[in-house]
Design an enzyme around this catalytic site. Structure first.
Site, short mmCIF file in Angstrom:
data_model
loop_
_atom_site.label_atom_id
_atom_site.label_comp_id
_atom_site.label_asym_id
_atom_site.label_seq_id
_atom_site.Cartn_x
_atom_site.Cartn_y
_atom_site.Cartn_z
N TYR A 182 -47.35 -10.17 25.62
CA TYR A 182 -46.22 -10.89 26.23
C TYR A 182 -46.67 -12.28 26.67
O TYR A 182 -45.96 -13.26 26.47
CB TYR A 182 -45.70 -10.09 27.42
N LYS A 197 -35.28 6.95 40.24
CA LYS A 197 -35.58 8.16 41.03
C LYS A 197 -34.35 9.07 41.07
O LYS A 197 -33.22 8.60 41.15
CB LYS A 197 -36.02 7.78 42.44
N SER A 198 -34.60 10.37 41.05
CA SER A 198 -33.50 11.34 41.02
C SER A 198 -32.65 11.28 42.29
O SER A 198 -31.47 11.60 42.25
CB SER A 198 -34.04 12.75 40.80
N THR A 199 -33.23 10.88 43.41
CA THR A 199 -32.46 10.76 44.66
C THR A 199 -31.26 9.84 44.45
O THR A 199 -30.15 10.15 44.90
CB THR A 199 -33.35 10.21 45.79
N TYR A 200 -31.47 8.72 43.76
CA TYR A 200 -30.36 7.80 43.49
C TYR A 200 -29.48 8.30 42.35
O TYR A 200 -28.25 8.23 42.43
CB TYR A 200 -30.90 6.40 43.19
N ALA A 201 -30.10 8.81 41.28
CA ALA A 201 -29.32 9.28 40.13
C ALA A 201 -28.33 10.37 40.53
O ALA A 201 -27.20 10.40 40.03
CB ALA A 201 -30.27 9.80 39.04
N ARG A 202 -28.72 11.24 41.45
CA ARG A 202 -27.85 12.33 41.89
C ARG A 202 -26.68 11.83 42.73
O ARG A 202 -25.77 12.60 43.03
CB ARG A 202 -28.67 13.36 42.66
N LEU A 229 -34.88 -5.54 39.24
CA LEU A 229 -34.28 -4.20 39.17
C LEU A 229 -32.77 -4.33 39.06
O LEU A 229 -32.17 -5.19 39.71
CB LEU A 229 -34.60 -3.42 40.45
N GLU A 230 -32.14 -3.48 38.27
CA GLU A 230 -30.68 -3.45 38.18
C GLU A 230 -30.21 -2.09 38.65
O GLU A 230 -30.69 -1.06 38.18
CB GLU A 230 -30.23 -3.71 36.74
#
Length: 189
Positions: A171, A112-117, A137-138
């Site tokens: 898979y 999500k962009s909230t975290y990326a920013r 998740l990493e």
């Protein structure tokens, strides 16, 4: 191969249990009205949440990071509503949601962009046809400062792509090593 809409995602979740628990709409506020990082169904994807169990990487043992022989002692287990990732480090977590991917579907997951920013990068590999489990998740903290991750709020968006034809080997057919994973899962070879 085409991207699937909110209508398809809702139908697959409700009729085939593709996502459990499933949130049919986008949630942007907590029950007490507090703003949160959104999660749930969006126009062409599903925003997943991070559960409250984390493995935070530390280098107290001066270990060499080796994906073929990963030292479990390099992590500190933590359970809570907010995880603090050390500067230039990372943490593992799992989704709140359990996924069952149809044989004709492949997903791509984007942070999500909230975290990326904020310099926090979320990495998840594709969910392959007939994979099922909780998603590991990493979170990479690319900043020189500690960074927060919020449990039970949105962290990434899953996009669903359906193929025009069924794959020969899924898979599940090949006995994938992460099939049915339940908790935060470390690297396997």
């Amino acid at each position: 191969m085409s991207i699937k809409s909110d209508k398809w995602i809702r139908r697959m979740a409700e009729e085939h249990k593709m996502i459990e628990p499933f949130v049919p709409d986008q949630v942007r506020a907590s029950e007490d009205g507090r703003r949160i990082v959104s999660y749930g169904t969006s126009s062409y994807g599903y925003d997943i949440r991070c559960a409250d169990e984390f493995k935070i990487f530390t280098n107290i043992n001066s270990t060499i990071v080796d994906p073929k022989n990963f030292d479990e002692g390099s992590f500190v287990d933590f359970k809570g509503d907010v995880c603090i990732i050390p500067p230039n480090s990372f943490a593992l977590a799992r989704t709140v949601e359990y996924f069952r991917i149809p044989r004709t579907v492949l997903t791509v997951c984007l942070g999500k962009s909230t975290y990326a920013r904020c310099g926090i990068i979320v990495n998840v590999t594709p969910f392959e046809p007939e994979w099922e489990g909780y998603v590991t998740l990493e979170f990479s903290n690319t900043t020189p400062l500690p960074a927060k991750i919020y449990a039970n709020e949105g962290v990434a968006q899953v996009l669903f792509f359906e193929s025009d034809e069924v794959c020969d080997v899924s898979y599940a057919d090949r006995g994938g090593k992460y099939q049915g994973q339940r908790g935060v899962t470390l690297p396997k070879t």
